[in-house]
Design a protein around this motif. Structure first.
Motif, PDB file in Angstrom:
ATOM      1  N   LEU A 158       0.800  -1.161   0.173  1.00 37.44           N
ATOM      2  CA  LEU A 158      -0.042   0.041   0.120  1.00 37.44           C
ATOM      3  C   LEU A 158       0.860   1.192   0.076  1.00 37.44           C
ATOM      4  O   LEU A 158       0.382   2.355  -0.673  1.00 37.44           O
ATOM      5  CB  LEU A 158      -0.989  -0.082   1.286  1.00 37.44           C
ATOM      6  CG  LEU A 158      -2.038   1.039   1.476  1.00 37.44           C
ATOM      7  CD1 LEU A 158      -2.777   1.210   0.039  1.00 37.44           C
ATOM      8  CD2 LEU A 158      -2.721   1.125   2.554  1.00 37.44           C
ATOM      9  N   LEU A 159       2.031   0.924   0.848  1.00 40.58           N
ATOM     10  CA  LEU A 159       2.828   2.308   0.779  1.00 40.58           C
ATOM     11  C   LEU A 159       3.569   2.623  -0.498  1.00 40.58           C
ATOM     12  O   LEU A 159       3.492   3.728  -1.034  1.00 40.58           O
ATOM     13  CB  LEU A 159       4.021   2.130   1.598  1.00 40.58           C
ATOM     14  CG  LEU A 159       3.747   1.979   3.232  1.00 40.58           C
ATOM     15  CD1 LEU A 159       5.090   1.460   4.004  1.00 40.58           C
ATOM     16  CD2 LEU A 159       3.250   3.311   3.630  1.00 40.58           C
ATOM     17  N   GLU A 160       3.656   1.488  -1.294  1.00 45.54           N
ATOM     18  CA  GLU A 160       4.298   1.665  -2.613  1.00 45.54           C
ATOM     19  C   GLU A 160       2.966   2.222  -3.668  1.00 45.54           C
ATOM     20  O   GLU A 160       3.379   2.816  -4.449  1.00 45.54           O
ATOM     21  CB  GLU A 160       4.861   0.257  -3.248  1.00 45.54           C
ATOM     22  CG  GLU A 160       5.420   0.506  -4.620  1.00 45.54           C
ATOM     23  CD  GLU A 160       5.954  -0.794  -4.982  1.00 45.54           C
ATOM     24  OE1 GLU A 160       5.948  -0.978  -6.278  1.00 45.54           O
ATOM     25  OE2 GLU A 160       6.081  -1.676  -4.272  1.00 45.54           O
ATOM     26  N   MET A 161       2.040   1.744  -3.616  1.00 48.18           N
ATOM     27  CA  MET A 161       1.029   2.112  -4.350  1.00 48.18           C
ATOM     28  C   MET A 161       0.608   3.507  -4.428  1.00 48.18           C
ATOM     29  O   MET A 161       0.261   4.239  -5.194  1.00 48.18           O
ATOM     30  CB  MET A 161      -0.232   1.311  -3.816  1.00 48.18           C
ATOM     31  CG  MET A 161      -1.448   1.460  -4.936  1.00 48.18           C
ATOM     32  SD  MET A 161      -3.000   0.594  -4.202  1.00 48.18           S
ATOM     33  CE  MET A 161      -2.384  -1.005  -4.081  1.00 48.18           C
ATOM     34  N   LEU A 162       0.641   4.039  -3.085  1.00 46.92           N
ATOM     35  CA  LEU A 162       0.315   5.364  -2.755  1.00 46.92           C
ATOM     36  C   LEU A 162       1.574   6.412  -2.719  1.00 46.92           C
ATOM     37  O   LEU A 162       1.382   7.640  -2.598  1.00 46.92           O
ATOM     38  CB  LEU A 162      -0.329   5.670  -1.534  1.00 46.92           C
ATOM     39  CG  LEU A 162      -1.899   4.825  -1.164  1.00 46.92           C
ATOM     40  CD1 LEU A 162      -2.095   5.057   0.238  1.00 46.92           C
ATOM     41  CD2 LEU A 162      -2.730   5.448  -2.404  1.00 46.92           C
ATOM     42  N   GLY A 163       2.796   5.946  -3.173  1.00 44.95           N
ATOM     43  CA  GLY A 163       3.838   6.649  -3.114  1.00 44.95           C
ATOM     44  C   GLY A 163       4.573   7.217  -1.921  1.00 44.95           C
ATOM     45  O   GLY A 163       5.400   8.014  -1.994  1.00 44.95           O
ATOM     46  N   TYR A 164       4.326   6.526  -0.998  1.00 48.60           N
ATOM     47  CA  TYR A 164       4.921   6.833   0.497  1.00 48.60           C
ATOM     48  C   TYR A 164       6.164   5.755   0.592  1.00 48.60           C
ATOM     49  O   TYR A 164       6.273   4.670   0.181  1.00 48.60           O
ATOM     50  CB  TYR A 164       4.185   6.779   1.566  1.00 48.60           C
ATOM     51  CG  TYR A 164       2.978   7.681   1.627  1.00 48.60           C
ATOM     52  CD1 TYR A 164       3.154   8.890   2.158  1.00 48.60           C
ATOM     53  CD2 TYR A 164       1.638   7.320   0.821  1.00 48.60           C
ATOM     54  CE1 TYR A 164       1.926   9.774   2.113  1.00 48.60           C
ATOM     55  CE2 TYR A 164       0.648   8.442   0.697  1.00 48.60           C
ATOM     56  CZ  TYR A 164       0.826   9.624   1.510  1.00 48.60           C
ATOM     57  OH  TYR A 164      -0.099  10.542   1.504  1.00 48.60           O
ATOM     58  N   GLU A 165       7.177   6.464   1.591  1.00 50.58           N
ATOM     59  CA  GLU A 165       8.361   5.489   1.639  1.00 50.58           C
ATOM     60  C   GLU A 165       8.210   4.905   3.001  1.00 50.58           C
ATOM     61  O   GLU A 165       8.931   4.052   3.041  1.00 50.58           O
ATOM     62  CB  GLU A 165       9.637   6.757   1.478  1.00 50.58           C
ATOM     63  CG  GLU A 165       9.583   7.393   0.479  1.00 50.58           C
ATOM     64  CD  GLU A 165      10.844   8.167   0.222  1.00 50.58           C
ATOM     65  OE1 GLU A 165      11.391   8.117   1.417  1.00 50.58           O
ATOM     66  OE2 GLU A 165      11.110   8.809  -0.811  1.00 50.58           O
ATOM     67  N   SER A 166       7.542   5.110   3.820  1.00 50.87           N
ATOM     68  CA  SER A 166       7.699   4.749   5.308  1.00 50.87           C
ATOM     69  C   SER A 166       6.138   4.715   5.894  1.00 50.87           C
ATOM     70  O   SER A 166       5.344   5.506   5.515  1.00 50.87           O
ATOM     71  CB  SER A 166       8.512   5.122   6.287  1.00 50.87           C
ATOM     72  OG  SER A 166       8.160   6.375   6.361  1.00 50.87           O
TER      73      SER A 166
END
Length: 732
Positions: A158-166
């Protein structure tokens, strides 16, 4: 006193047998057990009674070097006399694999102060660890919210899907902050509260960089002791590509479908809303799952269609069936004439398992039907275009072009992408003519004549519709403006049908209808051009995706000698239509002589096409009035026997961190600025190109720098010069 006795003396006060946690003591060097309580013995598979000094904890380690790693960590904290806490270890107990969480500390010799053993606790967390690995390994995004709908848990997908790193960036964030429309969140939550769960619900969310994505949400309510709402959890799957494609198809003025044979019955498995409306399905009905034969006028019509499909397939090249006329029965029982464009779908054994295609309602367009037939004959055999596709993408593009030609004259350039300002400019004269015709109708005749022609509320409605054309338009919202114009014209035409015969001058009514139809024609052309542009974008993405997926499975073609200019020319041919559509000029600068490579032709051309497509897609104008351009350069390093093929464009930047961490080469990754101007993509072009280059002993690299010599490296609002370089070995 021996070391074992001294360890036991020190540890005995920590080894009560009634603790729910496992407790153990071992020697330092060999890891032999001095003592364990019952819980530790059970976890480690040791005898519940008797001495265990011949057993070593090393025997339970999953990997040979685990003991040394633990000792190194303990040595680091021995100076502080601290505990090594919450260490998760994989262990083996017989043939069974377990995960345990341990905490341990050193046991000192009372006389020398040296560490002679270790005291520790051990807990079996096998189920928890396997759940954690499953949670983190799922390809779908997983989340959990608290009772206030704040995020309390997310996985890496989900982090990768939404462009967040942590996860720290998202934990505690209200979920409504991720919605494009926060009212959607309220409605979605209410459904979960009322029904307890939601399956495959489409939502539009915001990524960290502000780009919107579409996700398929599956969620269920977390209940408290009184069944009250205490939060929710679920999964999110990125369906941005599919949803944008679906919405695009729903706007295309043709019906598309996929039919499969289920239990011996031809059944509609997929279709767009246009097809359902053409067959007069109700707003709450769906054609999916409906027997397609029930929509044909007769069983004989069904048989003739199937025979025609089979007959067409037997021809050389297996072309699709185009321009077939079929009488159908709508859900309301009305008889309509449809034009069917279709082709058979076969399984890997060559057996017919269904068909796919598009339909157009031509019941009231006999004259246009003949013109369409002529235009279709000009398109020739499109089998080489559709080739192995089983989807309807290219069939839709074909019919889109046919309908555009049928609606000529076309004021727009057939090769270039339609700019919003051009679309709105071309609407202005038809709007002016329609406005004049509408004013004439409103002002014509006496008051009694007007009332006999239409009720007063219809005249009020016409005046209101006239006022809609006088509202200032917003160029940035051309799709809203176009929709408003189209709906307004339809309303005017509907009211025209209600005008009593002979109540108003025929010439005025005829002129109003003519100008209305002309404006509707231009609106349709705008929609068709926009659909064509989007389909052209998607066609490149689908081709790239297909090549990427099949690269590792299809039979590897032999490597043969080709000149670099030949490979680049072939790649340019693949992207020529797209470059013309985007108004991007391709410039080439080659060294002399023309170098030769020994490569798999298809794969390298595909890789070069992907790099060229990216350069075209993300190009901006460098000077006002001058089309953007892409420079292709070829450089040689004769000492290292290498060739460098560069694709340089001026436009969308790539963040330095994305290049440094190689994120741009990650499968499915799209840069944080790649959504500029609604550009679409699969995130596979660079991945596939690098993969192919490395299979040939080369590589692909990316650089991106400010377009201006004085530009700041971290100012990503300015245009950048981006260069994608493919390195390949030369033939000696």
């Amino acid at each position: 006193m021996s070391d074992t006795e001294r360890i036991l003396e020190k540890a005995i006060k920590y080894l009560p047998f009634d603790l729910p946690n496992g407790v153990y003591a071992v020697t330092k060097e060999t890891g032999n057990f001095v003592e364990c309580n019952r819980r530790a013995r059970k976890i480690l598979g040791l005898p519940q009674g008797g001495p265990i000094d011949s057993w070593s904890i090393i025997h339970n380690y999953q990997y040979p070097n685990q003991h040394e790693i633990i000792l190194e960590k303990l040595e680091l904290i021995e100076a502080d006399r601290g505990w090594l806490e919450k260490e998760v270890l994989p262990i083996k107990v017989g043939e069974e694999e377990k995960y345990v969480q341990v905490a341990c500390r050193g046991i000192e010799d009372s006389e020398t102060g040296d560490i002679i053993g270790y005291l520790g606790t051990i807990d079996d967390i096998t189920e928890e660890e396997r759940y954690r690995q499953l949670f983190e390994g799922l390809p779908a995004g997983v989340y959990r919210l608290d009772k206030n709908d704040n995020i309390v848990m997310v996985n890496s997908a989900l982090l990768e899907m939404l462009g967040y790193e942590s996860e720290e960036e998202l934990i505690g964030t209200p979920i409504r902050d991720l919605y494009v429309n926060q009212n959607d969140e309220s409605r979605f939550k209410q459904v979960i509260v009322d029904k307890g769960s939601v399956v495959n619900h489409t939502l539009e969310l915001l990524k960290k960089d502000g780009e919107s994505i579409f996700v398929s949400a599956n969620s269920y309510k977390i209940k408290g002791l009184m069944s009250e709402y205490t939060g929710r959890e679920g999964t999110l799957t990125d369906i941005t590509y599919e949803e944008r494609f679906r919405r695009n198809l729903d706007d295309v003025p043709v019906g598309f479908y996929v039919v499969s044979e289920i239990n011996g019955v031809d059944t509609i498995m997929h279709c767009n809303r246009q097809l359902e409306e053409m067959f007069e399905f109700g707003p709450d009905e769906t054609a999916i799952g409906f027997p397609v034969g029930d929509l044909h006028w007769s069983e004989d019509d069904t048989k003739k269609l199937k025979d025609a499909l089979v007959q067409k397939y037997t021809e050389s090249g297996h072309p699709p069936l185009l321009g077939y006329h079929l009488y159908i029965r709508t859900r309301k029982g009305r008889r309509r004439l449809f034009e069917v464009n279709s082709r058979l779908i076969h399984d890997i054994d060559g057996q017919v398992i269904g068909r796919t295609g598009v339909v157009i309602d031509i019941t009231e367009e006999a004259e246009r039907r003949e013109k369409l037939k002529e235009l279709e004959d000009l398109t020739g055999d499109i089998g080489h275009v559709l080739h192995n596709y089983t989807s309807t993408l290219l069939a839709v593009k074909l019919n889109n072009d046919v309908v555009k030609k049928a609606l000529q004259p076309d004021p727009f350039d057939l090769k270039e992408a339609l700019e919003p300002q051009n679309a709105i400019r071309e609407l202005q004269n038809p709007i002016r003519l329609l406005t004049n015709s509408l004013k004439e109708i409103i002002e014509v005749g006496s008051e009694p004549e007007r009332h006999s022609a239409l009720p007063e509320e219809k005249w009020v409605q016409l005046s209101h519709l006239l006022s809609l054309f006088e509202i200032d338009k917003d160029i940035e919202e051309d799709h809203v403006y176009l929709s408003t114009v189209r709906e307004t014209v339809v309303c005017i035409l509907n009211i025209c049908c209600d005008i009593g015969s002979g109540k108003l001058p025929k010439t005025s009514i005829k002129e109003l209808r003519r100008t209305s139809n002309e404006l509707l024609r231009i609106c349709s052309l705008v929609s068709l051009h926009k659909s064509h542009d989007q389909i052209l974008h998607m066609d490149n993405q689908v081709r790239s995706l297909r090549e990427h997926i099949t690269l590792g499975y299809r039979k590897e073609e032999p490597h043969q000698s080709f000149s670099v200019s030949h490979l680049i020319t072939r790649a340019f041919d693949n992207q020529e239509e797209y470059a013309l559509n985007q108004k991007v000029t391709i410039k080439r600068r080659y060294d002399d002589p023309d170098p030769v490579l020994k490569v798999a032709e298809r794969d390298v051309i595909r890789a070069l096409s992907d790099l060229l497509e990216n350069a075209i897609k993300y190009s901006w104008n460098r000077e006002r009035g001058v089309d953007p351009w892409v420079m292709i350069r070829i450089k040689q390093d004769l000492d290292k026997q290498l060739i460098f093929i560069e694709f340089e464009n001026f436009g969308v930047p790539i963040h330095a961190e994305e290049i440094k961490k190689d994120l741009v080469f990650k499968v499915g990754y799209r840069g944080r600025f790649s959504g500029d101007r609604e550009r679409i993509g699969t995130g596979l072009g660079l991945t596939s190109a690098r993969r192919i280059a490395r299979r040939h002993g080369g590589d692909v690299s990316i650089s991106s720098r400010p377009g201006s010599p004085t530009g700041q490296l971290d100012d990503y609002d300015q245009p950048f010069i981006t260069t994608a370089t493919m390195k390949l070995p030369l033939i000696s």
